[in-house]
Design an enzyme around this catalytic site. Structure first.
Site, PDB file in Angstrom:
ATOM      1  N   TRP A  94      77.190  44.524  16.832  1.00 23.20           N
ATOM      2  CA  TRP A  94      75.735  44.353  16.912  1.00 23.20           C
ATOM      3  C   TRP A  94      75.480  42.980  16.320  1.00 23.20           C
ATOM      4  O   TRP A  94      75.685  42.758  15.133  1.00 23.20           O
ATOM      5  CB  TRP A  94      75.015  45.434  16.113  1.00 23.20           C
ATOM      6  CG  TRP A  94      73.531  45.420  16.306  1.00 23.20           C
ATOM      7  CD1 TRP A  94      72.845  45.913  17.374  1.00 23.20           C
ATOM      8  CD2 TRP A  94      72.550  44.911  15.395  1.00 23.20           C
ATOM      9  NE1 TRP A  94      71.504  45.723  17.182  1.00 23.20           N
ATOM     10  CE2 TRP A  94      71.276  45.112  15.989  1.00 23.20           C
ATOM     11  CE3 TRP A  94      72.605  44.305  14.155  1.00 23.20           C
ATOM     12  CZ2 TRP A  94      70.089  44.736  15.374  1.00 23.20           C
ATOM     13  CZ3 TRP A  94      71.420  43.925  13.538  1.00 23.20           C
ATOM     14  CH2 TRP A  94      70.183  44.146  14.147  1.00 23.20           C
TER      15      TRP A  94
ATOM     16  N   ASN B  21      82.549  44.363   9.644  1.00 19.31           N
ATOM     17  CA  ASN B  21      81.209  44.936   9.738  1.00 19.31           C
ATOM     18  C   ASN B  21      80.473  44.544   8.460  1.00 19.31           C
ATOM     19  O   ASN B  21      80.948  44.823   7.364  1.00 19.31           O
ATOM     20  CB  ASN B  21      81.307  46.466   9.855  1.00 19.31           C
ATOM     21  CG  ASN B  21      79.998  47.172   9.530  1.00 19.31           C
ATOM     22  OD1 ASN B  21      79.995  48.234   8.949  1.00 19.31           O
ATOM     23  ND2 ASN B  21      78.893  46.586   9.891  1.00 19.31           N
ATOM     24  N   GLY B  22      79.317  43.873   8.618  1.00 16.91           N
ATOM     25  CA  GLY B  22      78.543  43.463   7.450  1.00 16.91           C
ATOM     26  C   GLY B  22      78.054  42.037   7.615  1.00 16.91           C
ATOM     27  O   GLY B  22      78.056  41.506   8.735  1.00 16.91           O
TER      28      GLY B  22
ATOM     29  N   LYS C  97      72.332  52.160  15.642  1.00 12.68           N
ATOM     30  CA  LYS C  97      72.088  53.400  14.913  1.00 12.68           C
ATOM     31  C   LYS C  97      71.973  53.185  13.417  1.00 12.68           C
ATOM     32  O   LYS C  97      71.168  53.805  12.751  1.00 12.68           O
ATOM     33  CB  LYS C  97      73.240  54.373  15.213  1.00 12.68           C
ATOM     34  CG  LYS C  97      73.099  55.736  14.570  1.00 12.68           C
ATOM     35  CD  LYS C  97      72.019  56.549  15.247  1.00 12.68           C
ATOM     36  CE  LYS C  97      71.822  57.896  14.629  1.00 12.68           C
ATOM     37  NZ  LYS C  97      70.490  58.442  15.000  1.00 12.68           N
TER      38      LYS C  97
ATOM     39  N   ARG D 284      76.919  52.078  16.745  1.00 15.75           N
ATOM     40  CA  ARG D 284      76.722  51.089  15.685  1.00 15.75           C
ATOM     41  C   ARG D 284      76.462  49.689  16.233  1.00 15.75           C
ATOM     42  O   ARG D 284      76.324  48.730  15.483  1.00 15.75           O
ATOM     43  CB  ARG D 284      77.948  51.050  14.772  1.00 15.75           C
ATOM     44  CG  ARG D 284      78.300  52.382  14.157  1.00 15.75           C
ATOM     45  CD  ARG D 284      79.526  52.269  13.294  1.00 15.75           C
ATOM     46  NE  ARG D 284      79.260  51.453  12.134  1.00 15.75           N
ATOM     47  CZ  ARG D 284      78.707  51.883  11.015  1.00 15.75           C
ATOM     48  NH1 ARG D 284      78.360  53.143  10.903  1.00 15.75           N
ATOM     49  NH2 ARG D 284      78.503  51.070  10.007  1.00 15.75           N
TER      50      ARG D 284
ATOM     51  N   CYS E  70      77.707  47.057  13.410  1.00 14.01           N
ATOM     52  CA  CYS E  70      79.052  46.942  13.988  1.00 14.01           C
ATOM     53  C   CYS E  70      79.920  48.136  13.556  1.00 14.01           C
ATOM     54  O   CYS E  70      79.631  48.778  12.548  1.00 14.01           O
ATOM     55  CB  CYS E  70      79.800  45.677  13.585  1.00 14.01           C
ATOM     56  SG  CYS E  70      78.876  44.167  13.873  1.00 14.01           S
TER      57      CYS E  70
ATOM     58  N   GLU F 178      60.721  53.166  21.420  1.00 13.94           N
ATOM     59  CA  GLU F 178      62.108  52.735  21.285  1.00 13.94           C
ATOM     60  C   GLU F 178      62.999  53.141  22.444  1.00 13.94           C
ATOM     61  O   GLU F 178      63.946  52.427  22.763  1.00 13.94           O
ATOM     62  CB  GLU F 178      62.722  53.175  19.951  1.00 13.94           C
ATOM     63  CG  GLU F 178      63.073  54.630  19.836  1.00 13.94           C
ATOM     64  CD  GLU F 178      63.753  54.983  18.513  1.00 13.94           C
ATOM     65  OE1 GLU F 178      64.634  54.228  18.087  1.00 13.94           O
ATOM     66  OE2 GLU F 178      63.403  56.022  17.936  1.00 13.94           O
TER      67      GLU F 178
ATOM     68  N   GLU G 248      55.598  59.156  14.375  1.00 17.71           N
ATOM     69  CA  GLU G 248      56.978  59.391  14.811  1.00 17.71           C
ATOM     70  C   GLU G 248      57.048  59.484  16.341  1.00 17.71           C
ATOM     71  O   GLU G 248      57.963  58.934  16.972  1.00 17.71           O
ATOM     72  CB  GLU G 248      57.529  60.669  14.146  1.00 17.71           C
ATOM     73  CG  GLU G 248      58.878  61.144  14.619  1.00 17.71           C
ATOM     74  CD  GLU G 248      60.005  60.110  14.499  1.00 17.71           C
ATOM     75  OE1 GLU G 248      59.803  59.048  13.912  1.00 17.71           O
ATOM     76  OE2 GLU G 248      61.079  60.385  15.061  1.00 17.71           O
TER      77      GLU G 248
ATOM     78  N   HIS H 109      37.156  52.131  13.930  1.00 17.00           N
ATOM     79  CA  HIS H 109      37.103  50.893  13.155  1.00 17.00           C
ATOM     80  C   HIS H 109      37.831  49.750  13.849  1.00 17.00           C
ATOM     81  O   HIS H 109      38.295  48.822  13.207  1.00 17.00           O
ATOM     82  CB  HIS H 109      37.665  51.136  11.752  1.00 17.00           C
ATOM     83  CG  HIS H 109      36.900  52.189  11.018  1.00 17.00           C
ATOM     84  ND1 HIS H 109      35.685  51.931  10.418  1.00 17.00           N
ATOM     85  CD2 HIS H 109      37.137  53.513  10.856  1.00 17.00           C
ATOM     86  CE1 HIS H 109      35.233  53.059   9.887  1.00 17.00           C
ATOM     87  NE2 HIS H 109      36.092  54.036  10.151  1.00 17.00           N
TER      88      HIS H 109
ATOM     89  N   LYS I 275      59.202  57.051  18.887  1.00 14.82           N
ATOM     90  CA  LYS I 275      60.185  57.572  19.841  1.00 14.82           C
ATOM     91  C   LYS I 275      59.914  57.015  21.233  1.00 14.82           C
ATOM     92  O   LYS I 275      60.818  56.587  21.936  1.00 14.82           O
ATOM     93  CB  LYS I 275      60.146  59.110  19.918  1.00 14.82           C
ATOM     94  CG  LYS I 275      60.754  59.869  18.786  1.00 14.82           C
ATOM     95  CD  LYS I 275      62.269  59.871  18.743  1.00 14.82           C
ATOM     96  CE  LYS I 275      62.792  58.810  17.824  1.00 14.82           C
ATOM     97  NZ  LYS I 275      62.886  59.140  16.431  1.00 14.82           N
TER      98      LYS I 275
END
Ligand code: F6R
Length: 608
Positions: A74, A100-101, A603, A27, A2, A488, A481, A504, A485
């Protein structure tokens, strides 16, 4: 997660709050809301979904007033909905709070407040805050907020306004970021600097449990027991434009193109051929480096992938055992740590909850901690013993690109520094490495030239629903990586495997037409990787290979080859990731996804 903002001044608050929130949508963007004070009291407008919904609501029913708070969410406690959106208020709507939290003990507080006659409308943890402030309110908002926060366990950055005190805005932080923007006759609060940058460059970076009181006479900061604190003003030197898209369609593309500069800035003064590696903010001594028995690199997501490269290079060059850990796992095992252990936390935001928890645990057990972070004054920077800033500038796109490559640069810088101190690498070789490292900005620039051909490639493969990435050694880190990318931002299912691990089990997934991207940038591993590539081709895979220029023999196995500029094997991760970032970007575009704000993500992950 948030983002919160607040305004106290002489202009209409609503447009300024909206502008601030637009810079904080990274955020979280499940809902947005504002609360503005005027002669009618506290006026709240909030809407589920993107900020645009709130803007439309405010256009239809404007709210006037010069003091206000705002929020972009969020969701954690309670699904995204109008009622769960912030700001939240007390029962009679006289106190409004943005938060926020996470309030970890909110159920206990809620039940207790209910025994006192309080009622609740939402499923959120936040709603206990305005009610708790209401409970303690005896005519002094600051006092009430201080008493209320005494009862809160967890993380919070909050902004509070109250009908009975229209000339005050109160804010406080604990384990969630908060800054104060200092204007001329007006002031701001925000979760992050870009939210205030169009208005001011002078900010206070708040510490935990510092309380802000804004009035028409200015800003006062208090510690516990209302003791006033003198804060130093931090002057932001980066350009407001740096936080904007600068002509690109998406922040992600802008940030991909900013990588040569970000790398150059991060190396500046630190890696200079002919000079010892200079990391002025790291005060660890030669003796301490020599005594190190273990290095833990701890991070999440993309930052973790930078850590995987860090493990390879620190072990190779400095001959110190390195373990690389996902922060959310590290904190729940019982790692062996003593005063000769070094932890390197890697975090773009410096606010990732799990990474911070691992940092604290390592410190409690006596380890020294180096924070590699992109955000000046972030929690990681404040809590670590040493800081190595990555100078990538603000990264807005949710998918990390320029912060990632600068994290790689930080890993190389630390590895070279330790190697130089310990004498584990021949000085001539070390000098060659420094020279090669100095050429990385131009090699990355050259790698960006593949953009058009990568776009064509993305068009050809956009219908595929599964992808695999293979690599050995540092190519495996790049594969991980690249795979992250792709999944997401384009929502294509993708997996990364160490090339040798394929036989395997995972090879069973390969069938006619399966897309397999093979990273083959390491000269000494080239033949082995090509053999693995042929194994999947024999089973029908459609292979895209990434190799260094000059390895034209790879074209005999597949016609889809992406060549990257020649570079010393050690440094290929910095260059090889560029076409992979471009591929994920164009897949996202071709599939019509929201590149900068992929679904379900935010983010900065400030909750566990
Ligand atoms: C993916 C991405 C995330 C972050 C992760 C850690 O593109 O950006 O995986 O790397 O959430 O964030 P920081 O580095 O802020 O700790």
């Amino acid at each position: 997660m948030c983002g919160i903002v607040g305004y106290f001044g002489k202009r209409e608050a609503a447009p300024l709050l909206i502008e601030g929130l637009s810079k904080l949508e990274y955020r979280g963007y499940d809902s947005a809301g504002v609360a503005i004070l005027n002669e009618n009291g506290v006026n709240v407008a909030k809407r589920k979904g993107r900020l645009a919904n709130l803007e439309a609501a405010l256009e239809e029913s404007p709210i006037e007033g010069y003091v206000g708070i705002g929020h972009t969410r969020w969701a954690t406690h309670g699904s995204p909905s109008d009622v769960n959106s912030h700001p939240h208020t007390n029962g009679d709507g006289t106190i409004a709070v943005v938060h926020n939290g996470i309030i970890e003990n909110y159920i206990k507080i809620k039940e207790w407040l209910m025994t006192k006659g309080y009622t609740f409308k939402s499923e959120t943890d936040t709603e206990v805050i305005p009610n708790l402030v209401d409970y303690y309110y005896k005519g002094d908002l600051l006092n009430a907020v201080m008493e209320a926060t005494e009862k809160l366990e967890g993380s919070y950055a909050i902004g509070v306004i109250c009908k009975n005190e229209p000339d005050r805005l109160v804010a406080v932080r604990n384990e969630s970021p908060l800054i104060v923007g200092l204007g001329d006759g007006e002031n701001f609060i925000a979760s992050d600097i870009p939210a205030v940058l169009n208005q001011t460059r002078d900010v206070y970076l708040l510490e935990n449990k510092e309380f802000v009181v804004m009035t028409k006479d200015g800003v006062k900061i208090y510690g516990d027991f209302e003791k006033e604190i003198e804060k130093e003003v931090f002057h932001v030197t980066w350009n407001a434009d740096a936080a904007e898209k600068g002509g690109y369609e998406h922040f992600m593309m802008k940030e991909i193109h900013e990588q040569p500069k970000a790398i150059k800035d991060t190396m500046a003064g630190r890696i200079v051929p002919g000079h010892p590696v200079n990391i002025d903010d790291i005060h660890i001594t030669k003796e301490q480096i020599e005594k190190l028995n273990k290095v833990y690199i701890v991070a999440c997501g993309t930052a973790y992938h930078a850590g995987v490269v860090g493990k390879y290079v620190i072990e190779k060059l400095a001959r110190i055992p390195v373990e690389v850990d996902i922060a959310s796992e590290f904190r729940y095992r019982d790692p062996i740590i003593d005063q000769n252990t070094l932890m390197i936390v890697v975090s773009q935001s410096g606010e990732t909850a799990d990474t911070l928890a691992a940092l604290k645990m390592a410190k409690e057990r006596g380890a020294r901690v180096i924070a590699v972070t992109n955000v000046v004054g972030s929690s990681a920077a404040r809590e670590a013993d040493d800081i190595l800033y990555t100078w990538a500038g603000p990264e807005i796109a949710v998918a990390s690109t320029k912060a990632y490559v600068t994290q790689l640069i930080a890993m190389y810088t630390i590895a070279l520094f330790f190697a130089e101190q310990k004498g584990t690498v021949d000085p001539h070789d070390l000098e060659d490495m420094k020279k090669e490292m100095s050429t990385l900005p131009e090699k990355v620039e050259a790698a960006l030239a593949s953009e058009e051909s990568i776009h064509e490639l993305a068009k050809r493969i956009k219908e595929h629903t599964d992808m695999f990435f293979l690599g050995r050694g540092t190519d495996y880190a790049v594969a991980m990586e690249a795979s992250l990318k792709v999944k997401e931002i384009s929502y294509v299912h993708s997996e990364a495997y160490a090339s040798g691990e394929l036989k395997h089990g995972p090879i069973a997934l390969i069938e006619d037409g399966t897309i397999v991207v093979t990273l083959a940038t390491q000269n000494d591993l080239f033949d082995k990787t090509v053999s693995n590539m042929k194994e999947v081709i024999a089973r029908g895979a459609n292979v895209i290979a990434v190799a260094q220029e000059g390895h034209t023999e790879i074209e005999k196995s597949t016609e889809n080859v992406v060549f990257i500029p020649k570079v010393m094997d050690l440094f290929t991760p910095v260059v090889a990731i560029i076409p992979m970032q471009l591929l994920s970007y164009y897949l996202s575009i071709e599939k019509g996804c929201d590149v900068d704000k992929p679904r379900n993500l935010a983010k900065s992950v400030t909750v566990e």
